[in-house]
Design a protein around this motif. Sequence first.
Motif, mmCIF file in Angstrom:
data_model
loop_
_atom_site.group_PDB
_atom_site.id
_atom_site.type_symbol
_atom_site.label_atom_id
_atom_site.label_comp_id
_atom_site.label_asym_id
_atom_site.label_seq_id
_atom_site.Cartn_x
_atom_site.Cartn_y
_atom_site.Cartn_z
ATOM 1 N N GLU A 205 -53.364 52.702 6.227
ATOM 2 C CA GLU A 205 -54.812 52.852 6.086
ATOM 3 C C GLU A 205 -55.497 51.498 6.242
ATOM 4 O O GLU A 205 -54.866 50.458 6.266
ATOM 5 C CB GLU A 205 -55.150 53.443 4.709
ATOM 6 N N ASN A 206 -56.802 51.531 6.307
ATOM 7 C CA ASN A 206 -57.571 50.292 6.415
ATOM 8 C C ASN A 206 -57.825 49.724 5.013
ATOM 9 O O ASN A 206 -58.962 49.532 4.598
ATOM 10 C CB ASN A 206 -58.902 50.573 7.134
ATOM 11 N N ILE A 207 -56.718 49.484 4.298
ATOM 12 C CA ILE A 207 -56.803 48.964 2.928
ATOM 13 C C ILE A 207 -55.907 47.731 2.825
ATOM 14 O O ILE A 207 -54.705 47.810 3.069
ATOM 15 C CB ILE A 207 -56.346 50.025 1.899
ATOM 16 N N GLU A 208 -56.490 46.599 2.485
ATOM 17 C CA GLU A 208 -55.720 45.358 2.350
ATOM 18 C C GLU A 208 -55.249 45.184 0.913
ATOM 19 O O GLU A 208 -56.043 45.205 -0.017
ATOM 20 C CB GLU A 208 -56.581 44.159 2.748
ATOM 21 N N VAL A 209 -53.940 45.042 0.739
ATOM 22 C CA VAL A 209 -53.379 44.778 -0.590
ATOM 23 C C VAL A 209 -53.301 43.264 -0.756
ATOM 24 O O VAL A 209 -52.500 42.600 -0.111
ATOM 25 C CB VAL A 209 -51.986 45.419 -0.756
ATOM 26 N N VAL A 210 -54.148 42.724 -1.636
ATOM 27 C CA VAL A 210 -54.215 41.272 -1.804
ATOM 28 C C VAL A 210 -53.183 40.750 -2.795
ATOM 29 O O VAL A 210 -52.865 39.564 -2.817
ATOM 30 C CB VAL A 210 -55.628 40.820 -2.244
ATOM 31 N N SER A 211 -52.639 41.647 -3.637
ATOM 32 C CA SER A 211 -51.632 41.234 -4.613
ATOM 33 C C SER A 211 -50.904 42.464 -5.137
ATOM 34 O O SER A 211 -51.486 43.544 -5.251
ATOM 35 C CB SER A 211 -52.293 40.481 -5.769
ATOM 36 N N SER A 212 -49.628 42.284 -5.434
ATOM 37 C CA SER A 212 -48.811 43.362 -5.993
ATOM 38 C C SER A 212 -48.005 42.764 -7.142
ATOM 39 O O SER A 212 -47.152 41.904 -6.934
ATOM 40 C CB SER A 212 -47.869 43.926 -4.912
ATOM 41 N N VAL A 213 -48.301 43.203 -8.380
ATOM 42 C CA VAL A 213 -47.698 42.572 -9.558
ATOM 43 C C VAL A 213 -47.074 43.618 -10.482
ATOM 44 O O VAL A 213 -47.355 44.812 -10.379
ATOM 45 C CB VAL A 213 -48.741 41.744 -10.338
ATOM 46 N N GLY A 214 -46.220 43.137 -11.399
ATOM 47 C CA GLY A 214 -45.459 44.042 -12.245
ATOM 48 C C GLY A 214 -45.898 44.129 -13.691
ATOM 49 O O GLY A 214 -45.259 44.804 -14.492
ATOM 50 N N SER A 215 -47.002 43.450 -14.049
ATOM 51 C CA SER A 215 -47.447 43.506 -15.444
ATOM 52 C C SER A 215 -48.949 43.294 -15.541
ATOM 53 O O SER A 215 -49.583 42.758 -14.613
ATOM 54 C CB SER A 215 -46.737 42.431 -16.279
ATOM 55 N N GLY A 216 -49.488 43.696 -16.686
ATOM 56 C CA GLY A 216 -50.906 43.485 -16.925
ATOM 57 C C GLY A 216 -51.245 42.009 -17.005
ATOM 58 O O GLY A 216 -52.297 41.568 -16.527
ATOM 59 N N GLU A 217 -50.353 41.236 -17.601
ATOM 60 C CA GLU A 217 -50.580 39.795 -17.715
ATOM 61 C C GLU A 217 -50.683 39.145 -16.334
ATOM 62 O O GLU A 217 -51.549 38.294 -16.104
ATOM 63 C CB GLU A 217 -49.448 39.144 -18.522
ATOM 64 N N ALA B 290 -51.540 40.639 -13.582
ATOM 65 C CA ALA B 290 -52.777 41.108 -12.958
ATOM 66 C C ALA B 290 -53.961 40.264 -13.402
ATOM 67 O O ALA B 290 -54.795 39.852 -12.589
ATOM 68 C CB ALA B 290 -53.009 42.578 -13.313
ATOM 69 N N LEU B 291 -54.030 39.973 -14.700
ATOM 70 C CA LEU B 291 -55.147 39.197 -15.230
ATOM 71 C C LEU B 291 -55.115 37.752 -14.759
ATOM 72 O O LEU B 291 -56.157 37.145 -14.515
ATOM 73 C CB LEU B 291 -55.138 39.251 -16.758
ATOM 74 N N SER B 292 -53.910 37.192 -14.603
ATOM 75 C CA SER B 292 -53.807 35.790 -14.188
ATOM 76 C C SER B 292 -54.158 35.615 -12.707
ATOM 77 O O SER B 292 -54.613 34.553 -12.295
ATOM 78 C CB SER B 292 -52.396 35.250 -14.453
ATOM 79 N N LYS B 293 -53.952 36.666 -11.912
ATOM 80 C CA LYS B 293 -54.194 36.546 -10.470
ATOM 81 C C LYS B 293 -55.535 37.121 -10.018
ATOM 82 O O LYS B 293 -56.020 36.781 -8.933
ATOM 83 C CB LYS B 293 -53.074 37.250 -9.696
ATOM 84 N N ALA B 294 -56.114 37.989 -10.827
ATOM 85 C CA ALA B 294 -57.324 38.691 -10.397
ATOM 86 C C ALA B 294 -58.459 37.749 -10.004
ATOM 87 O O ALA B 294 -59.142 37.969 -9.003
ATOM 88 C CB ALA B 294 -57.795 39.643 -11.486
ATOM 89 N N SER B 295 -58.667 36.691 -10.776
ATOM 90 C CA SER B 295 -59.780 35.781 -10.501
ATOM 91 C C SER B 295 -59.610 35.019 -9.193
ATOM 92 O O SER B 295 -60.591 34.655 -8.541
ATOM 93 C CB SER B 295 -59.946 34.784 -11.654
ATOM 94 N N SER B 296 -58.336 34.793 -8.798
ATOM 95 C CA SER B 296 -58.104 34.029 -7.569
ATOM 96 C C SER B 296 -58.091 34.913 -6.322
ATOM 97 O O SER B 296 -58.523 34.481 -5.250
ATOM 98 C CB SER B 296 -56.788 33.254 -7.663
ATOM 99 N N VAL B 297 -57.628 36.159 -6.449
ATOM 100 C CA VAL B 297 -57.563 37.026 -5.256
ATOM 101 C C VAL B 297 -58.773 37.953 -5.155
ATOM 102 O O VAL B 297 -59.021 38.544 -4.108
ATOM 103 C CB VAL B 297 -56.261 37.858 -5.233
ATOM 104 N N ASN B 298 -59.545 38.070 -6.234
ATOM 105 C CA ASN B 298 -60.773 38.865 -6.258
ATOM 106 C C ASN B 298 -60.642 40.245 -5.622
ATOM 107 O O ASN B 298 -61.304 40.548 -4.623
ATOM 108 C CB ASN B 298 -61.912 38.095 -5.562
ATOM 109 N N PRO B 299 -59.810 41.108 -6.189
ATOM 110 C CA PRO B 299 -59.671 42.450 -5.609
ATOM 111 C C PRO B 299 -60.932 43.281 -5.849
ATOM 112 O O PRO B 299 -61.619 43.108 -6.864
ATOM 113 C CB PRO B 299 -58.482 43.028 -6.377
#
Length: 200
Positions: free
Chosen positions: A20-32, A34-43
């Motif tokens: 699909e026309n969906i870009e996956v900017v990050s794939s992580v295994g925990s909530g922690e 996700a929170l540490s990377k969210a601000s830098s990859v801005n999903p």
Amino acid sequence: MLVDDHPVVRKGLLAVLSTENIEVVSSVGSGEEALSKASSVNPDVVLCDLRLGEGIDGIDTTAALRLLKTPPAVIILSTHNRDAEILASIKAGASGYVLKDSEPEQIISAIHAASEGKTFFSPKIAEKVFNGLSNPLPKLTARETEVLGLIAGGSGNKEIAEKLHLSEATVKSHVSHIITKLNADNRSRAISKAIALGLI
């Protein structure tokens, strides 16, 4: 962003979304993570598992993500369809709730809907959400909430009676009313439901 503690699930979702026309900017295994990377990859959208093994769960992850400066929309992806977890997810700020046994098209539709500021629920979940809205959260009295809090803190009926200057019979009556209102089988189930619903 994909958040799931099972690598095979993340790989499966990546395979589905790659068509699909969906870009996956990050794939992580925990909530922690996700929170540490969210601000830098801005999903724009986070597809988050409800149960994430050790650490914070999907509901707490959702609530924390929604507090970010540029909060992403969050879709809960889960095998569980219990009322308390669905309502708790919505209360935490989730834009959607999709079951893992859904067709790939439903997951894709949920992502597109969330990216447009809309909500999306699997048909089974939508029915539960409607029923939940038709039957509002149980209303506990101030005293019942107080008793429930003490039960959650590990106090027995006798100790609660002493703390609140009540008879044990009165405390038992309050406990009975609490269990009935929360549609629970016992004290521990009443506590877990109350916490999930944000009543305590």
